[in-house]
Design an enzyme around this catalytic site. Structure first.
Site, PDB file in Angstrom:
ATOM      1  CG  HIS A  43      -2.188  -1.035   0.740  1.00 54.21           C
ATOM      2  ND1 HIS A  43      -3.387  -0.250   0.390  1.00 54.21           N
ATOM      3  CD2 HIS A  43      -2.204  -1.729   1.737  1.00 54.21           C
ATOM      4  CE1 HIS A  43      -3.649  -1.770   0.086  1.00 54.21           C
ATOM      5  NE2 HIS A  43      -3.424  -3.283   1.215  1.00 54.21           N
ATOM      6  CB  THR A  44       4.264   1.908  -0.041  1.00 48.51           C
ATOM      7  OG1 THR A  44       4.404   0.775  -0.937  1.00 48.51           O
ATOM      8  CG2 THR A  44       4.737   1.999   1.364  1.00 48.51           C
ATOM      9  CG  ASP A  45       1.058   0.776  -5.404  1.00 46.49           C
ATOM     10  OD1 ASP A  45       0.536   0.469  -4.506  1.00 46.49           O
ATOM     11  OD2 ASP A  45       0.482  -0.070  -6.205  1.00 46.49           O
ATOM     12  N   GLY A 130      -7.022 -14.566  -8.851  1.00 41.22           N
ATOM     13  CA  GLY A 130      -7.522 -14.170  -7.752  1.00 41.22           C
ATOM     14  C   GLY A 130      -7.004 -14.190  -6.303  1.00 41.22           C
ATOM     15  CB  SER A 135      -3.984 -14.321 -12.743  1.00 41.03           C
ATOM     16  OG  SER A 135      -5.458 -13.566 -12.523  1.00 41.03           O
ATOM     17  CD  GLU A 168      -5.451  -4.656 -13.673  1.00 42.18           C
ATOM     18  OE1 GLU A 168      -4.913  -5.512 -14.905  1.00 42.18           O
ATOM     19  OE2 GLU A 168      -6.631  -5.304 -12.763  1.00 42.18           O
ATOM     20  CG  ASP A 180       0.041  -6.041  -9.659  1.00 41.70           C
ATOM     21  OD1 ASP A 180       0.670  -5.402  -8.667  1.00 41.70           O
ATOM     22  OD2 ASP A 180      -0.848  -6.200  -9.178  1.00 41.70           O
ATOM     23  CE1 TYR A 229      -5.029  -0.661  -4.028  1.00 38.49           C
ATOM     24  CE2 TYR A 229      -6.808   0.937  -5.323  1.00 38.49           C
ATOM     25  CZ  TYR A 229      -5.738   0.343  -5.303  1.00 38.49           C
ATOM     26  OH  TYR A 229      -4.066   0.403  -5.816  1.00 38.49           O
TER      27      TYR A 229
END
Ligand code: ADP
Ligand code: MG
Length: 388
Positions: A43-45, A130, A135, A168, A180, A229
């Site tokens: 949770h730093t990105d 998931g 993925s 995405e 990711d 989130y």
């Protein structure tokens, strides 16, 4: 193919055969794109901070070739499903939802001004769906690499990652950070990457010798994750605004002790996690560089506590899995990895203890939760690339 693992080699053969069967000729190329695990920096990105992921030996394999009628044929071997559509005017499909990741990448390439030809592609994957090993991003990067090769589109690794993130975010509609797509694009064998999510620079950091990266899938599927989130992101933004900075990246742990009293309790806890976590990533890299595995392990454990208590994104299953791991011989450190509320833990385990860890943790976790976990002893691999 020499550097690929045996599962990958089998998937390459299977996609090749399926391609020939479906389209009556050999594929022009076959690409692979790995899943990923984040060692530390959770949770730093989206706070312009630091992350330390590695690409892992679980992957998508895609066999493809051009066609000259402007149509796109896609076959998902794992879902036993196929679609065909025209390459122009991409829209999200509500029927074959799995094809939205490929459509998204076609769309993003077109948005960036590239001409995408018609093509056929057959793909399979052993990245669990998931579980938080990404993925979806692996499929995006496999698609992007495929189209780059087929249409001779030259993109560097960072640009490719940004393009797939845009796909995405804007086409699939998932508001993810850059981690990711970045690690799946640029991963290096036997290394993690320290990524600075503000300026998108990276440093490759060799993984410690004599230690295995072990991923434990709790099999608890992430439920609350989307709404939580978004709330966490908003709380971080509120904290940064209250402290007068662009992002939480701009506050050091020392500065935070001065500022924190200005913040209400919840925002204070969220900010404390992000600010201390950024520091832990840098400390973890320093520890890896000097081979201080004790410190590295302790930082992982502290990261878990911070995610559990301050960021409040763990869950019973993740806590149980982590606590069981902490009790095993040869474990340097263990923590939840990914967005939280289920998914996986990441563990650093001394080589000679890895097999025992696998069986002990598996039975203890099953006894405690009634869930049968999946445990993977992983190696760090190269990012998305052509194999044939
Ligand atoms: P993750 O954390 O694994 O990325 P997501 O929900 O973001 O989870 O993405 C999972 C989606 O990606 C699946 O619902 C499916 O649409 C697509 N996907 C993943 N693996 C495959 C596969 N082997 N075949 C077809 N589609 C897949
Ligand atoms: Mg995903």
């Amino acid at each position: 193919m020499s550097s690929e693992n045996s599962a990958c080699a089998e998937m390459v053969e299977r996609t090749r055969r399926a391609y020939i069967q479906a389209y009556g000729k050999t594929p022009e190329l076959i690409v692979t794109a790995p899943g990923r695990v984040n060692l530390i920096g959770e949770h730093t990105d989206y706070n312009d901070g630091f992350v330390l992921p590695a690409a892992i030996d679980r992957q998508v394999v895609m066999a493809a070739g051009r066609r000259d009628d402007g149509q796109v044929g896609l076959r998902a071997l794992d879902f036993d499903d196929a679609v065909e559509f025209h390459v122009a005017n991409q829209r999200r499909s509500t029927v074959s939802k799995w094809s939205n990741y490929q459509r998204a990448v076609i769309w993003a390439l077109q948005e960036a001004g590239y001409e995408v030809p018609g093509f056929n592609a057959v793909f399979t994957s052993d990245v669990p769906i998931g579980s938080g090993l990404s993925s979806s991003a692996a499929i995006e990067l496999a698609t992007c690499q495929t189209l780059q090769k087929l249409a001779d589109i030259d993109l560097d690794g960072v640009t490719r990652a940004l393009l797939c993130q845009k796909a995405e975010n804007e086409f699939v509609g998932m508001r993810c950070g850059i981690m990711d797509q970045y690690i799946i694009s640029l991963g290096q064998a036997q290394h993690a990457l320290l990524i600075d999510c503000r300026d998108l620079s990276y440093q490759a950091v060799p993984l410690p010798q004599g230690v295995k990266v072990v991923i434990c899938d709790t099999k608890k599927r992430r439920g609350l994750v989307d709404s939580a989130y978004n709330t966490r992101r908003a709380e971080c933004e509120a904290g940064a605004a209250a402290m007068g900075v662009k992002a939480l990246r701009d506050i050091s742990p020392e500065q935070f002790t001065e500022y924190e009293l200005k913040l209400d309790t919840t925002v204070r806890k969220r900010c404390r996690h992000v600010i201390t976590e950024n520091q832990r990533v840098l400390d973890a890299v320093a520890a890896m560089r000097v081979g201080d595995l004790t410190t590295l392990g302790r930082l992982l454990n502290e990261s878990h506590a911070s995610l559990r208590d301050d960021y409040e994104v763990s869950c019973t299953e993740l806590d149980i899995m982590t606590e069981i791991a902490w009790r095993q011989p040869g474990v340097l450190g263990a923590r939840m990895t990914g967005a939280g509320f289920g998914g996986c833990t990441v563990n650093l385990v001394e080589d000679e203890h890895a097999e025992a860890f696998l069986s002990q943790v598996s039975s203890a976790y099953q006894l405690a939760t009634g869930l049968q976990p999946d445990i993977y002893i992983c190696t760090a691999v190269e990012g998305a690339h052509q194999v044939v």
